[in-house]
Design an enzyme around this catalytic site. Sequence first.
Site: not given
Length: 169
Positions: A46, A51, A92-93, A134-135, A138
């Site tokens: 995701g 991000q 997480c990226l 999670h997304e 963000h």
Amino acid sequence: MALLSILRYPDPCLNKIAKPIASVDARIVQLVADMLETMYEAKGIGLAATQVDVHERLIVIDVSEERDQPLVLINPQLVWTSPATHINEEGCLSVPGIYDGVERFDAVHVQAQDARGVLRTIEADELLAVCIQHEMDHLMGKVFVEYLSPLKRNRIKKKMLKVQREDAL
Ligand code: NI
């Protein structure tokens, strides 16, 4: 298409709150394509626009094994959450190499526009439900490590800054 660069925690831009997208125009279509390419290249499941330093309410997700089921959520809103919650290990990226437990709803229903601007409701459970929560965090300027204890968070922050200094050499 183009690969976008992903902000790394603790970049303060990760704490910006995303604005709603007024219309799914050519710019958004391009952003969706670029975010999908960036997510697949980074082997993530995701990616939120936040991000890639675009502070608009857009998320791309693919939790499939074959990496061939992209899900695009524009202006997502949770319309239902399950009473049950669970602690799941997340990564997480924007915080590479760090994994830790966060409590999430087991299932959620989310209303969002798709890549064509059509409003849909998605019923999600398991990994997809966790990923959506999670997304969506963000988009509210929240990174998963911010749920952890101050002690853990500081340790992660120091580690990330050290890695970034080494990368810069
Ligand atoms: Ni993330």
